[in-house]
Design a protein around this motif. Structure first.
Motif, PDB file in Angstrom:
ATOM      1  N   THR A  77       0.804  -1.227   0.000  1.00  0.00           N
ATOM      2  CA  THR A  77       0.000   0.000   0.000  1.00  0.00           C
ATOM      3  C   THR A  77       0.834   1.273   0.000  1.00  0.00           C
ATOM      4  OG1 THR A  77      -0.164  -0.074   2.417  1.00  0.00           O
ATOM      5  CG2 THR A  77      -1.939  -1.122   1.152  1.00  0.00           C
ATOM      6  N   VAL A  78       2.116   1.168   0.351  1.00  0.00           N
ATOM      7  CA  VAL A  78       2.984   2.347   0.366  1.00  0.00           C
ATOM      8  C   VAL A  78       4.319   1.971  -0.257  1.00  0.00           C
ATOM      9  CG1 VAL A  78       4.081   4.133   1.754  1.00  0.00           C
ATOM     10  CG2 VAL A  78       1.888   3.191   2.483  1.00  0.00           C
ATOM     11  N   ALA A  79       4.725   2.705  -1.286  1.00  0.00           N
ATOM     12  CA  ALA A  79       6.020   2.494  -1.936  1.00  0.00           C
ATOM     13  C   ALA A  79       7.025   3.507  -1.409  1.00  0.00           C
ATOM     14  CB  ALA A  79       5.876   2.634  -3.448  1.00  0.00           C
ATOM     15  N   GLY A  80       8.298   3.112  -1.425  1.00  0.00           N
ATOM     16  CA  GLY A  80       9.359   4.056  -1.090  1.00  0.00           C
ATOM     17  C   GLY A  80       9.808   4.040   0.345  1.00  0.00           C
ATOM     18  N   LEU A  81       9.378   3.021   1.110  1.00  0.00           N
ATOM     19  CA  LEU A  81       9.806   2.912   2.500  1.00  0.00           C
ATOM     20  C   LEU A  81      10.823   1.786   2.645  1.00  0.00           C
ATOM     21  CD1 LEU A  81       6.398   3.214   4.410  1.00  0.00           C
ATOM     22  CD2 LEU A  81       8.001   5.043   3.802  1.00  0.00           C
ATOM     23  N   ILE A  82      11.813   1.981   3.498  1.00  0.00           N
ATOM     24  CA  ILE A  82      12.753   0.929   3.867  1.00  0.00           C
ATOM     25  C   ILE A  82      12.670   0.768   5.377  1.00  0.00           C
ATOM     26  CG2 ILE A  82      15.160   0.214   3.951  1.00  0.00           C
ATOM     27  CD1 ILE A  82      15.660   1.708   1.392  1.00  0.00           C
ATOM     28  N   ASP A  83      12.248  -0.426   5.795  1.00  0.00           N
ATOM     29  CA  ASP A  83      12.046  -0.696   7.221  1.00  0.00           C
ATOM     30  C   ASP A  83      11.149   0.365   7.855  1.00  0.00           C
ATOM     31  OD1 ASP A  83      13.650  -2.963   7.094  1.00  0.00           O
ATOM     32  OD2 ASP A  83      15.477  -1.822   7.518  1.00  0.00           O
ATOM     33  N   LYS A  89       6.219  -2.711 -10.023  1.00  0.00           N
ATOM     34  CA  LYS A  89       5.220  -2.016  -9.209  1.00  0.00           C
ATOM     35  C   LYS A  89       5.416  -0.508  -9.127  1.00  0.00           C
ATOM     36  CE  LYS A  89       7.461  -2.336  -4.682  1.00  0.00           C
ATOM     37  NZ  LYS A  89       7.448  -0.891  -4.370  1.00  0.00           N
ATOM     38  N   ASP A  90       6.620  -0.012  -9.395  1.00  0.00           N
ATOM     39  CA  ASP A  90       6.871   1.432  -9.351  1.00  0.00           C
ATOM     40  C   ASP A  90       7.969   1.743 -10.368  1.00  0.00           C
ATOM     41  OD1 ASP A  90       9.300   0.692  -7.939  1.00  0.00           O
ATOM     42  OD2 ASP A  90       8.155   0.695  -6.078  1.00  0.00           O
ATOM     43  N   PHE A  91       8.490   2.965 -10.349  1.00  0.00           N
ATOM     44  CA  PHE A  91       9.427   3.354 -11.400  1.00  0.00           C
ATOM     45  C   PHE A  91      10.574   2.349 -11.536  1.00  0.00           C
ATOM     46  CE2 PHE A  91      13.115   5.379 -13.215  1.00  0.00           C
ATOM     47  CZ  PHE A  91      12.572   5.968 -14.333  1.00  0.00           C
ATOM     48  N   PRO A  92      10.914   1.901 -12.754  1.00  0.00           N
ATOM     49  CA  PRO A  92      10.334   2.341 -14.031  1.00  0.00           C
ATOM     50  C   PRO A  92       9.103   1.560 -14.476  1.00  0.00           C
ATOM     51  CG  PRO A  92      12.210   0.918 -14.441  1.00  0.00           C
ATOM     52  CD  PRO A  92      12.121   1.082 -12.941  1.00  0.00           C
ATOM     53  N   GLY A  93       8.636   0.614 -13.649  1.00  0.00           N
ATOM     54  CA  GLY A  93       7.496  -0.204 -14.061  1.00  0.00           C
ATOM     55  C   GLY A  93       7.911  -1.165 -15.158  1.00  0.00           C
ATOM     56  N   ALA A  94       8.784  -2.121 -14.819  1.00  0.00           N
ATOM     57  CA  ALA A  94       9.494  -2.905 -15.831  1.00  0.00           C
ATOM     58  C   ALA A  94       8.963  -4.322 -15.961  1.00  0.00           C
ATOM     59  CB  ALA A  94      10.983  -2.971 -15.481  1.00  0.00           C
ATOM     60  N   TRP A  95       9.033  -4.829 -17.168  1.00  0.00           N
ATOM     61  CA  TRP A  95       8.986  -6.253 -17.464  1.00  0.00           C
ATOM     62  C   TRP A  95       9.936  -6.478 -18.619  1.00  0.00           C
ATOM     63  CZ3 TRP A  95       7.089  -7.997 -22.254  1.00  0.00           C
ATOM     64  CH2 TRP A  95       6.375  -7.056 -23.005  1.00  0.00           C
ATOM     65  N   ALA A  96      10.262  -7.725 -18.910  1.00  0.00           N
ATOM     66  CA  ALA A  96      11.277  -7.998 -19.929  1.00  0.00           C
ATOM     67  C   ALA A  96      10.758  -8.964 -20.979  1.00  0.00           C
ATOM     68  CB  ALA A  96      12.551  -8.548 -19.305  1.00  0.00           C
ATOM     69  N   GLY A 153      10.160  10.082  -7.643  1.00  0.00           N
ATOM     70  CA  GLY A 153      10.551  10.902  -6.510  1.00  0.00           C
ATOM     71  C   GLY A 153      10.919  10.124  -5.267  1.00  0.00           C
ATOM     72  N   MET A 154      10.857   8.794  -5.330  1.00  0.00           N
ATOM     73  CA  MET A 154      11.197   8.012  -4.142  1.00  0.00           C
ATOM     74  C   MET A 154      12.657   8.216  -3.751  1.00  0.00           C
ATOM     75  SD  MET A 154       8.997   4.461  -4.453  1.00  0.00           S
ATOM     76  CE  MET A 154      10.100   3.683  -5.603  1.00  0.00           C
ATOM     77  N   PHE A 155      12.901   8.115  -2.452  1.00  0.00           N
ATOM     78  CA  PHE A 155      14.251   8.230  -1.882  1.00  0.00           C
ATOM     79  C   PHE A 155      14.912   9.549  -2.277  1.00  0.00           C
ATOM     80  CE2 PHE A 155      13.318   3.713  -2.786  1.00  0.00           C
ATOM     81  CZ  PHE A 155      13.100   3.316  -1.473  1.00  0.00           C
ATOM     82  N   GLY A 156      14.135  10.612  -2.069  1.00  0.00           N
ATOM     83  CA  GLY A 156      14.653  11.950  -2.303  1.00  0.00           C
ATOM     84  C   GLY A 156      14.953  12.252  -3.754  1.00  0.00           C
ATOM     85  N   GLY A 157      14.285  11.564  -4.676  1.00  0.00           N
ATOM     86  CA  GLY A 157      14.507  11.790  -6.095  1.00  0.00           C
ATOM     87  C   GLY A 157      15.701  11.057  -6.671  1.00  0.00           C
ATOM     88  N   LEU A 158      16.374  10.243  -5.845  1.00  0.00           N
ATOM     89  CA  LEU A 158      17.558   9.514  -6.299  1.00  0.00           C
ATOM     90  C   LEU A 158      17.214   8.170  -6.942  1.00  0.00           C
ATOM     91  CD1 LEU A 158      19.908  10.122  -3.228  1.00  0.00           C
ATOM     92  CD2 LEU A 158      19.860  11.366  -5.406  1.00  0.00           C
ATOM     93  N   TYR A 159      15.963   7.764  -6.849  1.00  0.00           N
ATOM     94  CA  TYR A 159      15.607   6.411  -7.265  1.00  0.00           C
ATOM     95  C   TYR A 159      15.879   6.128  -8.743  1.00  0.00           C
ATOM     96  CZ  TYR A 159      12.952   2.032  -7.126  1.00  0.00           C
ATOM     97  OH  TYR A 159      12.576   0.718  -7.177  1.00  0.00           O
ATOM     98  N   PRO A 160      15.571   7.035  -9.694  1.00  0.00           N
ATOM     99  CA  PRO A 160      15.851   6.704 -11.097  1.00  0.00           C
ATOM    100  C   PRO A 160      17.308   6.380 -11.371  1.00  0.00           C
ATOM    101  CG  PRO A 160      14.355   8.553 -10.984  1.00  0.00           C
ATOM    102  CD  PRO A 160      14.842   8.311  -9.574  1.00  0.00           C
TER     103      PRO A 160
END
Length: 332
Positions: free
Chosen positions: A63-69, A269-276, A306-313
């Motif tokens: 239900t929430v993306a971008g959290l670690i522990d 499930k989130d950026f980049p939303g990938a499959w292969a 924008g996850m992890f302060g915008g560093l995720y990409p």
């Protein structure tokens, strides 16, 4: 403007919610599209024998993306709207189904906590679309809760290729391992196979000289990773290991096994939303990473940049050569 995907005959560029698909291109040719320069992949050796697809880290129930522990800035959708794992997986399944793939391999983390409801949601969506073409293993989000779903070891016979799915998970732990029995069976399969072999697991490989040697390593434990690398070095018809788990696109190699790639594909499930997508040719396997590109999927994945302060990409997207490349299927 972002160069997302290259294939021998295609270039895909994303510009926020707008997708520019350039098809019918020539292999190994440099083009300029939308102000970006892109070079298509070389022409694969041999005829196209078939196509299959993979996806990983589908995370039904999250239900929430971008959290670690439990820490960090969370991204979610409003109550009463389609949960983002359902949205992303539904649209990914639609895109994969358009390929009419011979098989769909799901490389673990089917759920958030392994609950029967979450497992049922996964099965309902993927089994309805692909039937007996669906093959899956569990990931740490299942094994940590000691939930057993999928196969511990499964052969998927494809034209000109043997794909083997191996459960790398450890009950009660977030990281992975391979048992002596799994390694012995992989070794026997490689000896007996008259076609190239590729291996699929949930956890990524520990690599010497790059990763710290510790039993807390987040992927497959160092000893088991070294045993797998030695097996691949010894059995020259094993041509790659493909994982998920890290939610990133990455391709690495290790000297003992030469040019064999150890691959990670980002989460759906989130950026980049990938499959292969994988194209099997006589002598070549082509990996083509796809972003789920429905308008609603792109709206969500552009938010989760924008996850992890915008560093995720910078972490998750990887270089173009991590996403799209060719694997030589000829024995070394």
């Amino acid at each position: 403007m972002e160069l997302t995907t290259v294939a021998p005959d295609e270039v895909v560029i994303h510009d926020g919610p707008t997708v520019h698909r350039h098809r019918g291109l020539s292999p190994a040719t440099t083009y300029e599209f939308d102000g970006l320069t892109a070079t298509t992949l070389p022409a694969p050796r041999g005829d196209l024998l078939g196509t299959f697809a993979t996806v990983n880290d589908v995370h039904f129930g999250e239900t929430v993306a971008g959290l670690i522990d439990g820490a960090g800035e969370g991204f979610s959708v409003p109550a009463g709207t389609t949960p983002y794992p359902t949205l992303m997986n539904t649209d990914a399944v639609g895109e994969m189904a358009d390929l009419d793939p011979l098989a769909v391999l799901v490389k673990g983390d089917l759920t958030t906590d392994g609950s029967p409801q979450q497992v049922g949601e996964f099965e309902a969506l993927y089994r309805a679309a692909f039937g007996d073409r669906l093959h899956f293993i569990r990931g740490n989000h299942e094994s940590f809760h000691q939930v057993h779903v999928g196969s511990s070891y499964e052969r998927v016979e494809l034209p000109g290729l043997l794909a083997i799915m191996v459960d790398t998970s450890r009950d009660g732990h977030p990281n992975g391992d391979l048992t002596a029995q799994q390694l012995e069976r992989l070794d026997d399969e490689a000896v007996d196979s008259d076609v190239p072999v590729v291996i699929f697991g949930h956890h990524h490989i520990w690599l010497p000289g790059e990763d710290a040697r510790t039993d807390r390593f987040f992927g497959i434990l160092p000893g088991a990773s070294e045993a797998l690398q030695a097996l691949i070095a010894r059995r020259r018809n094993v041509r790659g290991y493909f994982a998920g788990h890290t939610h990133r696109n990455r391709r690495r190699s290790v000297p003992i096994s030469g040019d064999v790639p150890y691959v990670e594909v980002a989460s759906v499930k989130d950026f980049p939303g990938a499959w292969a997508e994988y194209r099997i040719h006589e002598g070549t396997l082509v990996q083509i990473m796809r972003r789920v590109s429905s308008p609603r999927a792109l709206a969500w994945t552009d938010r989760t940049r924008g996850m992890f302060g915008g560093l995720y990409p910078a972490y998750s997207f990887g270089e173009l050569g991590d996403r799209c490349f060719e694997v030589d299927l000829e024995s070394r």
